[in-house]
Design a protein around this motif. Structure first.
Motif, mmCIF file in Angstrom:
data_model
loop_
_atom_site.group_PDB
_atom_site.id
_atom_site.type_symbol
_atom_site.label_atom_id
_atom_site.label_comp_id
_atom_site.label_asym_id
_atom_site.label_seq_id
_atom_site.Cartn_x
_atom_site.Cartn_y
_atom_site.Cartn_z
ATOM 1 N N MET A 1 -14.726 97.499 55.547
ATOM 2 C CA MET A 1 -14.062 98.892 55.828
ATOM 3 C C MET A 1 -12.608 98.624 55.128
ATOM 4 O O MET A 1 -11.588 99.619 55.639
ATOM 5 N N TYR A 2 -12.505 98.119 53.991
ATOM 6 C CA TYR A 2 -11.046 97.926 53.382
ATOM 7 C C TYR A 2 -10.927 99.232 52.844
ATOM 8 O O TYR A 2 -11.755 99.636 51.699
ATOM 9 N N GLY A 3 -9.613 99.572 52.678
ATOM 10 C CA GLY A 3 -9.195 100.482 51.621
ATOM 11 C C GLY A 3 -9.333 101.795 52.188
ATOM 12 O O GLY A 3 -8.807 102.955 51.386
ATOM 13 N N TRP A 4 -10.055 102.331 53.256
ATOM 14 C CA TRP A 4 -10.246 103.707 53.876
ATOM 15 C C TRP A 4 -8.877 104.145 54.735
ATOM 16 O O TRP A 4 -8.054 103.359 55.177
ATOM 17 N N VAL A 5 -8.558 105.437 54.390
ATOM 18 C CA VAL A 5 -7.632 106.042 54.991
ATOM 19 C C VAL A 5 -8.262 106.688 56.164
ATOM 20 O O VAL A 5 -9.004 107.745 55.793
ATOM 21 N N ILE A 6 -7.885 106.569 57.185
ATOM 22 C CA ILE A 6 -8.503 107.208 58.587
ATOM 23 C C ILE A 6 -7.515 108.519 59.106
ATOM 24 O O ILE A 6 -6.337 108.296 59.214
ATOM 25 N N LEU A 7 -8.174 109.653 58.861
ATOM 26 C CA LEU A 7 -7.462 110.932 59.368
ATOM 27 C C LEU A 7 -8.391 111.453 60.483
ATOM 28 O O LEU A 7 -9.088 112.422 60.237
ATOM 29 N N GLY A 8 -7.954 111.094 61.726
ATOM 30 C CA GLY A 8 -8.804 111.815 62.869
ATOM 31 C C GLY A 8 -10.232 111.260 62.766
ATOM 32 O O GLY A 8 -10.723 110.077 62.983
ATOM 33 N N ASP A 9 -11.280 112.210 62.605
ATOM 34 C CA ASP A 9 -12.705 111.891 62.546
ATOM 35 C C ASP A 9 -13.098 111.917 61.230
ATOM 36 O O ASP A 9 -14.378 112.004 60.797
ATOM 37 N N ALA A 10 -12.223 111.616 60.315
ATOM 38 C CA ALA A 10 -12.593 111.652 58.708
ATOM 39 C C ALA A 10 -11.735 110.351 58.004
ATOM 40 O O ALA A 10 -10.966 110.023 58.614
ATOM 41 N N ALA A 11 -12.483 110.043 57.049
ATOM 42 C CA ALA A 11 -12.042 108.682 56.219
ATOM 43 C C ALA A 11 -11.931 109.044 54.710
ATOM 44 O O ALA A 11 -12.824 109.550 54.337
ATOM 45 N N THR A 12 -10.950 108.621 54.095
ATOM 46 C CA THR A 12 -10.941 109.226 52.715
ATOM 47 C C THR A 12 -10.646 107.693 51.900
ATOM 48 O O THR A 12 -9.980 106.969 52.492
ATOM 49 N N LYS A 13 -11.295 107.586 50.782
ATOM 50 C CA LYS A 13 -11.004 106.520 49.811
ATOM 51 C C LYS A 13 -11.406 106.848 48.265
ATOM 52 O O LYS A 13 -12.324 107.494 48.156
ATOM 53 N N ARG A 14 -10.370 106.392 47.213
ATOM 54 C CA ARG A 14 -10.600 106.487 46.146
ATOM 55 C C ARG A 14 -11.452 105.433 45.469
ATOM 56 O O ARG A 14 -11.258 104.443 45.396
ATOM 57 N N VAL A 15 -12.619 106.042 44.727
ATOM 58 C CA VAL A 15 -13.675 105.098 44.237
ATOM 59 C C VAL A 15 -14.074 105.447 42.706
ATOM 60 O O VAL A 15 -14.426 106.396 42.729
ATOM 61 N N ASN A 16 -13.681 104.754 41.847
ATOM 62 C CA ASN A 16 -13.746 104.716 40.271
ATOM 63 C C ASN A 16 -13.525 106.376 40.126
ATOM 64 O O ASN A 16 -13.626 107.008 39.283
ATOM 65 N N GLY A 17 -12.067 106.608 40.570
ATOM 66 C CA GLY A 17 -11.401 107.636 40.264
ATOM 67 C C GLY A 17 -11.865 109.128 41.067
ATOM 68 O O GLY A 17 -11.450 110.199 40.959
#
Length: 69
Positions: A1-17
């Motif tokens: 779970m490396y590189g995820w930004v956790i925002l409450g009950d959601a997570a975001t990550k940039r993958v291949n743009g």
């Protein structure tokens, strides 16, 4: 779970743009949702690399055949 930004009950990550957003969903378990996405992504990549390998092998076989005739 490396590189995820956790925002409450959601997570975001940039993958291949591309921005990927994962939510906890009905289970409420964000960690499980992230792991499921990562597993699916891993399987997709393995499948695509296998297809690419077959394509390269076919091209090399054609080159060898063209050189032998």
């Amino acid at each position: 779970m490396y590189g995820w930004v956790i925002l409450g009950d959601a997570a975001t990550k940039r993958v291949n743009g591309q921005e990927i957003i994962i939510t906890a969903g009905r289970s409420g378990n964000l960690g499980a949702a992230i792991r499921a996405w990562e597993d699916n992504e891993r399987h997709r990549m393995v499948h695509e690399l296998g297809n690419l390998g077959r394509l390269v092998n076919e091209a090399l076989d054609r080159l060898r055949q063209a050189g032998n005739t």
